[in-house]
Design a protein around this motif. Sequence first.
Motif, mmCIF file in Angstrom:
data_model
loop_
_atom_site.group_PDB
_atom_site.id
_atom_site.type_symbol
_atom_site.label_atom_id
_atom_site.label_comp_id
_atom_site.label_asym_id
_atom_site.label_seq_id
_atom_site.Cartn_x
_atom_site.Cartn_y
_atom_site.Cartn_z
ATOM 1 N N UNK A 44 50.785 -2.589 -9.735
ATOM 2 C CA UNK A 44 51.688 -3.793 -9.781
ATOM 3 C C UNK A 44 50.421 -4.680 -8.674
ATOM 4 N N UNK A 45 50.288 -3.941 -7.584
ATOM 5 C CA UNK A 45 49.683 -4.368 -6.211
ATOM 6 C C UNK A 45 47.263 -4.361 -7.206
ATOM 7 N N UNK A 46 47.769 -3.503 -7.756
ATOM 8 C CA UNK A 46 46.113 -3.847 -7.969
ATOM 9 C C UNK A 46 45.526 -2.530 -7.877
ATOM 10 N N UNK A 47 46.025 -1.985 -7.574
ATOM 11 C CA UNK A 47 45.699 -0.676 -6.294
ATOM 12 C C UNK A 47 45.306 0.477 -7.895
ATOM 13 N N UNK A 48 43.739 1.478 -7.240
ATOM 14 C CA UNK A 48 43.968 1.642 -8.068
ATOM 15 C C UNK A 48 44.522 3.110 -7.934
ATOM 16 N N UNK A 49 45.302 3.486 -8.908
ATOM 17 C CA UNK A 49 46.019 4.979 -8.771
ATOM 18 C C UNK A 49 45.889 6.495 -9.216
ATOM 19 N N UNK A 50 44.764 5.955 -10.503
ATOM 20 C CA UNK A 50 44.636 7.534 -10.921
ATOM 21 C C UNK A 50 43.188 6.793 -11.787
ATOM 22 N N UNK A 51 42.661 8.385 -12.037
ATOM 23 C CA UNK A 51 41.103 7.910 -12.581
ATOM 24 C C UNK A 51 41.138 9.231 -13.998
ATOM 25 N N UNK B 277 53.808 3.757 -19.788
ATOM 26 C CA UNK B 277 52.561 4.410 -19.303
ATOM 27 C C UNK B 277 52.255 4.580 -17.964
ATOM 28 N N UNK B 278 53.281 3.689 -17.113
ATOM 29 C CA UNK B 278 53.267 3.930 -16.176
ATOM 30 C C UNK B 278 51.979 3.398 -15.068
ATOM 31 N N UNK B 279 51.133 2.754 -15.475
ATOM 32 C CA UNK B 279 49.940 1.503 -15.057
ATOM 33 C C UNK B 279 50.573 -0.008 -15.567
ATOM 34 N N UNK B 280 50.208 -0.571 -14.703
ATOM 35 C CA UNK B 280 50.423 -2.041 -14.773
ATOM 36 C C UNK B 280 49.263 -2.835 -15.314
ATOM 37 N N UNK B 281 48.127 -1.726 -15.253
ATOM 38 C CA UNK B 281 47.175 -2.622 -16.379
ATOM 39 C C UNK B 281 45.953 -1.219 -15.980
ATOM 40 N N UNK B 282 45.129 -0.806 -17.285
ATOM 41 C CA UNK B 282 44.193 0.629 -16.963
ATOM 42 C C UNK B 282 42.478 -0.405 -18.020
ATOM 43 N N UNK B 283 41.768 0.245 -16.900
ATOM 44 C CA UNK B 283 40.052 0.305 -17.743
ATOM 45 C C UNK B 283 40.177 1.775 -18.479
ATOM 46 N N UNK B 284 39.245 0.891 -19.544
ATOM 47 C CA UNK B 284 38.864 2.180 -20.222
ATOM 48 C C UNK B 284 37.278 2.404 -20.590
ATOM 49 N N UNK B 285 36.284 3.127 -20.135
ATOM 50 C CA UNK B 285 35.465 3.154 -20.765
ATOM 51 C C UNK B 285 34.755 3.788 -21.880
ATOM 52 N N UNK C 48 40.252 3.778 -15.726
ATOM 53 C CA UNK C 48 41.044 3.956 -14.066
ATOM 54 C C UNK C 48 43.157 3.527 -14.189
ATOM 55 N N UNK C 49 43.176 3.808 -13.892
ATOM 56 C CA UNK C 49 44.988 3.155 -13.850
ATOM 57 C C UNK C 49 45.121 2.533 -12.755
ATOM 58 N N UNK C 50 45.885 0.869 -13.045
ATOM 59 C CA UNK C 50 45.996 0.983 -11.186
ATOM 60 C C UNK C 50 48.052 -0.184 -11.067
ATOM 61 N N UNK D 85 46.605 -5.134 -20.170
ATOM 62 C CA UNK D 85 47.301 -5.332 -19.823
ATOM 63 C C UNK D 85 48.918 -4.668 -20.862
ATOM 64 N N UNK D 86 50.143 -3.283 -20.443
ATOM 65 C CA UNK D 86 51.362 -3.517 -20.780
ATOM 66 C C UNK D 86 51.584 -5.239 -21.510
#
Lengths: 448, 268
Positions: free
Chosen positions: B205-212, B181-189, B201-203, B171-172
């Motif tokens: 502000x509403x926790x919606x996935x916007x980019x993979x 960064x353009x994402x409110x949070x992201x997950x990295x495998x 996976x980038x999310x 989380x930034x």
Amino acid sequence: MKSFFFIFILIFQVKAEDLEFSGRFYSDYFQKMEGNGDILTLLNEMWLTSDYKNGPYGRGHVTLINQFSERATDSQSSSNQIHLREAYWFIGKENWSLKYGKIIHRWGKSEIYNPLDLWIGQDLSYIVMDNERQFRAAPTLFVFNWTKNHHTKRCTSYKIYSRRGKKIKKCKEYKIDTSLSPFNFQLVGSIDSPINNLALSNIERDGYTFNFQESNPNTKTPEFGTRLYYMGDSFSIGILAFKGFHHQPYFQVESISGKTITLSDKIIKKTTFGLDYEHAFSNSIFRFDLAYNLSESKDYDISQVNTHIDAVMTFEFKIGQNWRFLFFPNFKYFPKYDKQKIIESQSDPINYATQETNRIHFNETEAQITRVASALRYENEESDFKFQLISLYNVTMKDYMINSEFSFSPTDFVDLTLGSVYLKGPKGTFFNLIQDLSSFYIKSTLWF
Amino acid sequence: MINGIKIKIIFLFFYCNLLYGNDTNPDLLFSKNIRSGKVRSLHAKEVHLTSTLKSGKAKTKIYELWRKTEINSNYSKTLSVFKSPKKIKGQGVLMIERGESSEGNDVKMYLPAYKKIRRIERSMQSGSFMGTAFYYSDLLTPEVKNYKHQFIKKDKCKIETKKNCYIVKSIPKNKKIRERKGYHSFLTWINEESFVSDYFEGYDQNGKKIKTLEFKNYEKQSDGKWVGKFIKAIDLKNKRWAVFEIKKYETEVDINDSLFSERTLKNP
């Protein structure tokens, strides 16, 4: 002859298999807005480019242009000419590089109008020609560039206290990836800049006919310039000095015979000290270009080339992901401007006509000139469509220009553009002088 | 008595940390992930950037890329010069990672038509890279300290399914970083063995996935670092994709710092 000399030097140094060829074809059609919808201009251009590349510091480049145009001002004229747009050789190693040949080299940051674009001439014979196509190169002996990356220390105060209660200031060795780049130039004196004769040549104004005589002015004197440049984190700053010539020729009235005025082009000396600055913010970019031009009018008696300051600011804003708005205020100040001198010179008709023509033509009609330009652009690389609206308003003289363009790219190698340019202003102003050139246009570009 | 329990708890904490701590320390994992792909120098002679347009058509841009990673840090400088299509030939992008600098990374673009270099605003770094589904920030190295990292779990990798991956949420730490960064949070495998990125996976502000982002075709280099030759970005918001593919490359090449300057950007 010089052009072929440059090509010879370039060809002599490369192997055929390392050459890459490309080209483009432009076709522009302009139709007058008013009157009976006459064709104003038909302009076709074929560009042939050859590039040579040898590692990161070895480049060769030649672009030849075959230009065919038909113009219908008051008298029909057509021309077919070939000219060398650019031909240069770029060599270098690590911290230095050398470029020589016929080069289009730009200084300054602002678009539309930039007082620090001292090395390039512009072909203003055609209204609303692309910026890129207007540029004219300068035969350059060399451009030497030295680049140095260096380290600096950045100190940050941390909220850490020593055992004695003193605040500790921590410094980090921080590498600023910047270039401290002085450029040195020497130019073989010849100005390749077709005079903006569009408004004046072979046309009638107020009962006077202006005839334009092309004289291909040569300076025969080298030009020099240097620029010290620093590129910081989010800003860059440059200071520069230039001693050379106006690359946009002035008019010289040669004779007045009855109602016929004969003009030729005249190159004027120029000494400039300049400053350019650019700062990127979160959502906007600020640019500033300032030129302090010293008086060099001893050999040519027109008051407006006296010492003057020319400054342009650019405020560029991002609107959403795809729109950009740019606002450019431009101030010109002539401390020694003497309007009285121009009026008094009426006793010398040639001098008077020369001053009046240049005064209007170069928008140098008062001691202080304020102009504002703006541009609204839709730029989206994933889209096949582009749009831009440009306006230029002379606050001092109240004349203006509005240009709108809509482009479509059906493929990767074709662009089609529809546009219009509207020019208007009170009598005695530049845009009034050329208002008959208000037109609709279609442009097409093909890359191959 | 209480002191004795305290000591035992502290001892137990350190023991557990020794056993599992390093494995799941999210900051360490993220740092290892960044370091795994940081070859000292890379010259990709041919990179293909293929993307879909709104019209559904796919377009490929070909460019040459030079990258150099600074000694003693993970920050890189990247110079990309476009070769094709002909319309954008000579266009260049210079990306300089500045890590902890308050101003963030620096991105400059050279437009041959204007013969001018343009800076990219900070907020545009979370904008589309050359009109594709990639953000500029997707191609720049994130600074570990700029994010709050959280270990989620260890699971099968999404792309290299035979391997296990650590999943780390980042989380930034502030608005500026989020903006870049353009994402409110992201997950990295993160691949358990090589520590390279497997999936992202980038999310919003509403926790919606916007980019993979899907990472494939890694090649191990002599210094133990990895070069990822394939990244696929899927923009779920605009329903489009882009592929970054390195076709020809060499590592451990001698690249001088001064290559990453306006001088070479202007002379593509």
